[in-house]
Write a protein that holds these residues in place. Structure first.
Motif, mmCIF file in Angstrom:
data_model
loop_
_atom_site.group_PDB
_atom_site.id
_atom_site.type_symbol
_atom_site.label_atom_id
_atom_site.label_comp_id
_atom_site.label_asym_id
_atom_site.label_seq_id
_atom_site.Cartn_x
_atom_site.Cartn_y
_atom_site.Cartn_z
ATOM 1 N N PHE A 99 0.946 -1.323 -0.037
ATOM 2 C CA PHE A 99 -0.014 -0.048 -0.160
ATOM 3 C C PHE A 99 1.073 1.305 0.111
ATOM 4 C CE2 PHE A 99 -3.830 -2.336 0.551
ATOM 5 C CZ PHE A 99 -3.292 -3.563 1.242
ATOM 6 N N GLN A 101 0.401 4.188 -1.257
ATOM 7 C CA GLN A 101 -0.069 5.661 -0.960
ATOM 8 C C GLN A 101 -0.216 5.752 0.483
ATOM 9 O OE1 GLN A 101 -3.249 5.892 -3.880
ATOM 10 N NE2 GLN A 101 -1.991 7.295 -4.986
ATOM 11 N N ILE A 171 -7.778 1.107 8.483
ATOM 12 C CA ILE A 171 -8.207 1.034 7.191
ATOM 13 C C ILE A 171 -8.002 2.366 6.487
ATOM 14 C CG2 ILE A 171 -10.052 0.117 5.575
ATOM 15 C CD1 ILE A 171 -10.748 -1.952 7.635
ATOM 16 N N TYR A 172 -8.729 3.226 6.912
ATOM 17 C CA TYR A 172 -8.663 4.432 6.156
ATOM 18 C C TYR A 172 -7.204 4.939 6.036
ATOM 19 C CZ TYR A 172 -13.735 4.808 5.213
ATOM 20 O OH TYR A 172 -15.069 4.435 4.944
ATOM 21 N N MET A 174 -4.672 3.511 5.322
ATOM 22 C CA MET A 174 -4.044 2.782 4.099
ATOM 23 C C MET A 174 -4.470 3.674 3.023
ATOM 24 S SD MET A 174 -4.027 -1.421 4.773
ATOM 25 C CE MET A 174 -5.623 -1.631 5.180
ATOM 26 N N MET A 175 -5.517 4.178 3.045
ATOM 27 C CA MET A 175 -5.901 4.953 1.705
ATOM 28 C C MET A 175 -4.898 6.121 1.058
ATOM 29 S SD MET A 175 -8.588 3.428 0.021
ATOM 30 C CE MET A 175 -8.821 4.616 -1.039
ATOM 31 N N LYS A 177 -3.659 10.057 1.416
ATOM 32 C CA LYS A 177 -4.227 11.341 1.270
ATOM 33 C C LYS A 177 -5.037 11.603 0.054
ATOM 34 C CE LYS A 177 -1.433 14.736 0.484
ATOM 35 N NZ LYS A 177 -1.096 15.884 0.341
ATOM 36 N N CYS A 178 -4.422 11.146 -0.972
ATOM 37 C CA CYS A 178 -4.882 11.465 -2.262
ATOM 38 C C CYS A 178 -5.993 10.613 -2.651
ATOM 39 C CB CYS A 178 -3.938 11.279 -3.123
ATOM 40 S SG CYS A 178 -2.346 12.220 -2.920
ATOM 41 N N THR A 179 -7.184 10.769 -2.201
ATOM 42 C CA THR A 179 -8.352 10.015 -2.435
ATOM 43 C C THR A 179 -9.412 10.594 -3.174
ATOM 44 O OG1 THR A 179 -9.401 10.196 -0.487
ATOM 45 C CG2 THR A 179 -7.842 8.349 -0.557
ATOM 46 N N LEU A 183 -11.005 12.423 1.946
ATOM 47 C CA LEU A 183 -11.297 11.785 3.211
ATOM 48 C C LEU A 183 -11.554 13.100 4.144
ATOM 49 C CD1 LEU A 183 -8.970 8.656 3.723
ATOM 50 C CD2 LEU A 183 -11.375 8.795 3.728
ATOM 51 N N THR B 487 -13.444 1.202 1.616
ATOM 52 C CA THR B 487 -13.875 2.574 2.345
ATOM 53 C C THR B 487 -14.754 3.384 1.382
ATOM 54 O OG1 THR B 487 -11.717 2.968 1.150
ATOM 55 C CG2 THR B 487 -11.507 2.271 3.208
ATOM 56 N N HIS B 489 -13.592 4.921 -0.849
ATOM 57 C CA HIS B 489 -13.053 6.147 -1.575
ATOM 58 C C HIS B 489 -12.109 5.595 -2.623
ATOM 59 C CE1 HIS B 489 -14.460 8.090 2.074
ATOM 60 N NE2 HIS B 489 -14.089 9.100 1.793
ATOM 61 N N GLU B 490 -11.852 6.408 -3.444
ATOM 62 C CA GLU B 490 -10.980 5.909 -4.582
ATOM 63 C C GLU B 490 -9.614 6.594 -4.511
ATOM 64 O OE1 GLU B 490 -13.447 4.932 -8.545
ATOM 65 O OE2 GLU B 490 -12.274 6.642 -8.409
ATOM 66 N N PHE B 491 -8.626 5.798 -4.923
ATOM 67 C CA PHE B 491 -7.073 6.315 -5.007
ATOM 68 C C PHE B 491 -6.992 7.070 -6.143
ATOM 69 C CE2 PHE B 491 -4.853 3.910 -2.085
ATOM 70 C CZ PHE B 491 -5.322 2.798 -1.847
ATOM 71 N N VAL B 492 -6.606 8.375 -6.142
ATOM 72 C CA VAL B 492 -6.187 9.056 -7.265
ATOM 73 C C VAL B 492 -4.888 9.396 -7.095
ATOM 74 C CG1 VAL B 492 -8.620 10.012 -7.698
ATOM 75 C CG2 VAL B 492 -7.046 11.323 -6.111
ATOM 76 N N TYR B 497 -5.787 15.026 -6.953
ATOM 77 C CA TYR B 497 -6.208 15.416 -5.913
ATOM 78 C C TYR B 497 -6.018 16.905 -5.495
ATOM 79 C CZ TYR B 497 -5.601 15.679 -0.417
ATOM 80 O OH TYR B 497 -5.928 15.947 0.723
#
Lengths: 233, 639
Positions: A99, A101, A171-172, A174-175, A177-179, A183, B487, B489-492, B497
């Motif tokens: 992961f 990102q 979990i969040y 792991m996403m 910042k760039c979502t 978020l 989640t 939400h998507e990866f960008v 962003y």
């Protein structure tokens, strides 16, 4: 007159300085003071823990993997951890590489605790393979059990909102910042609310194992996704 | 993704079951491992030496020669092995890279041979492990310098067309190139020597005349010395101006050390010319003469050794500074002690602490002039301690200090080098990390292609794409997709962003349109991506030219039916009507876009009801068929 005073004072200074140095030397000889920075005894390097797993036949009997699969798993495991056990740091490292990102360390910490069934701080090959056996080849009941165990951080049989919030935040994280959509602070909390609404049947603020399993078995999505990774190995 | 952990991918995917109960929407389908090959041993025959390894070991790095299909070119049918006509010794470390994930540089190998091997096998040298990286870089740098030295020797040859200015500059810099340059070189050297000797002789007493005591020669033969001085300064000025004219970059030349020395050397003369009349400043003028001694530094153009000395001093400056500082500390300590010790004696020369400095320095350097001596007993005791410690501090460890300096200096240089290298390597690591993240986003687009083509069942297209990403990649991307679904939400990537952040900042000022309200309300529901989205993919520009159909599909919203009636989207990317002949859509509407269109709020379904069934075929929204569609990232709907 003044000269004499100064002269004796000079001698007194000499005397005092000599006394001070001598006392320091004495104390040093007695071992009460040490001058060097590094400590005398070096910490003995903990010899690398080496662990050899149980035999192939026993593992075959205990898990639902075939011989060949165990071989492949062990080769990969030992390649990454030549000493035979994974400690938490290595575990976090490995998991974070999947992961890039976000920050996977918190979730990896929970995952580590879920895999480390005997709570000795390291995951051996047996723990690893047992966990995988449940996840990949276990019954729905076992899988849900495992998931419940993962969420129940203090292993007391109840999932509280705080525990769920921790897991959710991990979990969040792991996403990253760039979502999209961006978020927000309360997204994990909202998600936890939704989860509890679904799972907590008697609205007592905690989710027990029975409520959890019941609810999941009634949810089509979850049932279907449990079968998702069956052909992973 | 570092493929050393490729073996752990099954574990990471299995652990994804932990997200399932938390997710509110269905997960994407997992990629199938169609190639059910058993793991087999591959034989690599490198110039006769056979290496064997598992196929999966080699597959870990699919962008190298051994990991990709490029090795099929080297397959030998009769012996069923891959034959490479290369150095087997160097191949050992390359194969170890596949096995352990770390590339080591064998020290006995020649650097250029090793580099060639790496290039042949498609491995970039930057991934050499920390243990061997410094050695590798050092050797590489030496090699480069050697090549540069070779080139420099060729530099002296006259280039075919150089104008007058360049010829002059070359003559100035390398006197050996032409006779004129050599003559000029020697003439200037001679005059520098003359000038220095003149300055020295000027002050020698020249024999007494009848009337007065000894006069320095300068005052006796004023005119002669003045002429000599003028001549030298003329020559130096002319030389400076010529150099200034010939320099390729005048600004840089003026800032260089040598030119500053030149200026400082000739300036006093001109200042003297200007100021001879004024009596008040004649004192200062005399002082200016001191600067004439800087002419001796002009010799450094003529002497390589002087330049090296200067460079060494400059580079050792910090160590010398530290030595000076510690000496100063010792001096201050002893001077204070001596002052207070000698305060009592009557005719003491130690009138103040700064006055004692002189005594301390003279004593510590074991000079011992004897102009200041302590008289009291305490003063003598401390004086002797001072001289003993002076011997210890200065005289004895000088060789040790010198060697320490050289060691520290080299270490420092290496530390700086390492720091610079580390920054570059971290940058590369960051790039590769972001590239793996971008690879995911990229393959999301391509992934849509795959699903689309599978549905339309065009064999050749599918095969074209099927092998473009390896199975490992597709599994990793599937894992990331599951996380996205969990989640909601998507990866960008970064640019998008930033854009989105700007958008939201702007949107807060705009009036609330229905699309925005539905956007906000959709935060809770995961699959209804009803937010307004402008071009998220910078690469997905309007395909103006008809490129391959595959590329366009990823970005545009192809409609074979009627154009949607209600499209309030800001980007017209979505509305690219295309020929139906390109894809077998047969009147179906295919939306592959990640770009989505806002739906009217009336459509807002609650919860997951709309998207319960599998993604591939969501039920049509409860509006007319030909109008706007609601979409997830990959929906295909056939009317």
């Amino acid at each position: 007159m003044l000269n004499a005073i100064w002269e004796t004072e000079g001698l007194q200074t000499v005397g005092i300085v000599v006394l001070v140095f001598a006392s320091i030397k004495l104390l040093h000889l007695l071992g009460l003071i040490s001058f060097s920075e590094d400590s005398v005894e070096d910490e003995l390097e903990l010899s690398a823990v080496r662990h050899r797993p149980e035999g192939l036949e026993q593992l075959e009997a205990q898990t639902r993997f075939s011989r060949k699969e165990l071989q492949i798993l062990y080769r990969g495991f030992k390649n990454e951890c030549p000493s035979g056990v994974v400690n938490e740091e290595t575990f976090k490292d490995i998991y974070s590489q999947f992961f890039p990102q976000g920050d996977a360390s918190t979730y990896a910490h929970f995952l580590f605790n879920a895999f480390d069934t005997d709570h000795n701080g390291s995951v051996s090959f047996e723990d690893f393979v047992m966990g995988l056996s449940i996840l990949l080849r276990g019954t729905i009941q076992e899988k849900l059990n495992w998931a419940f165990n993962l969420y129940d951080i203090n292993k007391d049989g109840y999932i509280t909102k705080e525990e769920m919030l921790d897991i959710m935040k991990a979990i969040y994280d792991m996403m990253g910042k760039c979502t999209y959509p961006v978020l927000k602070e309360e997204t994990p909390r909202q998600h936890v609310e939704v989860f509890f609404q679904k799972m907590d049947k008697n609205k007592d603020g905690v989710v027990t194992i029975d409520e959890f399993i019941d609810c999941c078995q009634n949810d089509e999505n979850i049932m279907r996704s449990m079968h998702l990774f069956e052909n992973v190995l | 993704m570092a493929s050393g952990v490729a073996a752990w991918l099954p574990f990471a995917r299995a652990a994804a079951i932990g997200w399932m109960p938390v997710a509110n929407c269905p997960m994407p389908i997992a990629p199938r491992d169609n190639s059910k090959r058993q793991d087999e041993l591959i034989i690599l025959n490198v110039s006769g030496r056979r290496f064997q390894t598992w196929r999966t070991t080699l597959d870990r790095y699919p962008d190298t020669l051994l990991g990709s299909s490029e090795k099929d070119f080297f397959y030998n049918e009769e012996s069923k092995e891959y034959f490479f006509d290369r150095d087997p010794d160097a191949f050992r470390s390359i194969l170890n890279f596949y096995r352990t994930g770390k590339l080591h540089y064998p020290r006995h190998e020649c650097i250029s041979a090793y580099d060639e091997e790496l290039t042949f096998f498609g491995i970039i040298p930057e991934i050499i492990g920390d243990c061997c990286y410094e050695e590798y870089k050092d050797r590489k740098r030496e090699n480069l310098e050697r090549l540069q030295d070779d080139q420099e020797e060729n530099k002296d040859q006259k280039l075919p067309n150089m104008n007058f200015r360049e010829t002059m500059w070359r003559a100035f810099e390398n006197p050996h190139t032409s006779t004129m340059a050599l003559v000029f070189y020697y003439v200037t050297g001679f005059f520098i020597a003359i000038s220095v000797i003149t300055n020295v002789v000027e002050t020698v007493p020249c024999g007494s005349t009848a009337n007065q005591k000894d006069m320095p020669c300068g005052e006796r033969y004023t005119v002669a010395f003045f002429c000599m001085d003028t001549a030298c300064v003329m020559i130096f000025t002319v030389e400076y101006l010529l150099r200034l004219f010939a320099a390729p970059s005048r600004y840089r030349f003026m800032r260089s050390v040598m030119s500053i020395i030149d200026v400082v050397a000739i300036l006093p003369y001109y200042i003297g010319l200007v100021m001879t009349n004024n009596e008040d400043v004649s004192g200062a003028f005399v002082t200016l003469r001191v600067f004439r001694v800087f002419r001796i530094f002009k010799f450094s153009r003529h002497s390589q050794g002087l330049r090296i000395l200067g460079y060494t001093l400059k580079s050792c400056a910090s160590e010398l500074g530290f030595l000076l500082f510690s000496l100063t500390m010792a001096i201050i300590i002893f001077a204070t002690v001596m002052f207070y010790a000698e305060k009592g004696s009557s005719s003491s020369k130690f009138t103040s602490i700064p006055a004692s400095f002189w005594y301390t320095i003279v004593t510590m350097t074991t000079l011992g002039y004897g102009d200041m001596v302590p008289k009291t007993i305490a003063g003598k005791i401390f004086g002797s301690i001072c001289s003993l410690s002076g011997v210890l501090v200065i005289a004895l460890p000088v060789p040790v200090i010198v060697s320490n300096f050289s060691r520290i200096y080299h270490q420092n240089q290496r530390a700086d080098k390492r720091r610079a290298q580390k920054k570059a390597r971290l940058a590369r690591i960051r790039i590769s990390k972001s590239s793996s993240a971008n690879a995911f986003i990229q393959s999301k687009r391509n992934g849509l292609l795959n699903e689309l083509l599978e549905l339309t069942a065009k064999e050749e297209d599918e095969q074209k794409l099927a092998k473009s990403i390896s199975l490992l990649e597709s599994q990793h991307h599937h894992l990331l997709q599951c996380l996205e679904k969990t989640t909601a939400h998507e990866f960008v990537d970064e640019q998008v962003y930033e854009q989105n952040c700007l958008e939201r900042a702007l949107q807060t000022y705009a009036s609330r349109s229905p699309s925005i309200s539905s956007h906000d309300s959709s935060e809770g529901t995961c699959c209804g991506r009803r937010g307004k989205r402008n071009t998220p993919l910078p690469n997905a520009s309007l395909p103006s030219s008809h490129q391959g159909p595959l590329q366009e599909l990823s970005a545009i919203h192809i409609q074979c039916g009627d154009p949607p009636s209600r499209t309030a989207s800001r980007s017209n990317l979505n509305l690219k009507t295309d020929n139906s002949g390109r894809i077998n859509c047969k009147g179906g509407r295919i939306t592959t876009a990640i770009i989505s269109l806002p739906t009217p709020p009336a459509l807002t379904p609650d919860g997951d009801g709309l998207h319960g069934p599998p993604q591939r075929r969501p039920p049509p929204p409860p509006i007319s068929n030909s109008s706007t569609d609601v979409f997830t990232a990959s929906t295909v709907k056939k009317d």
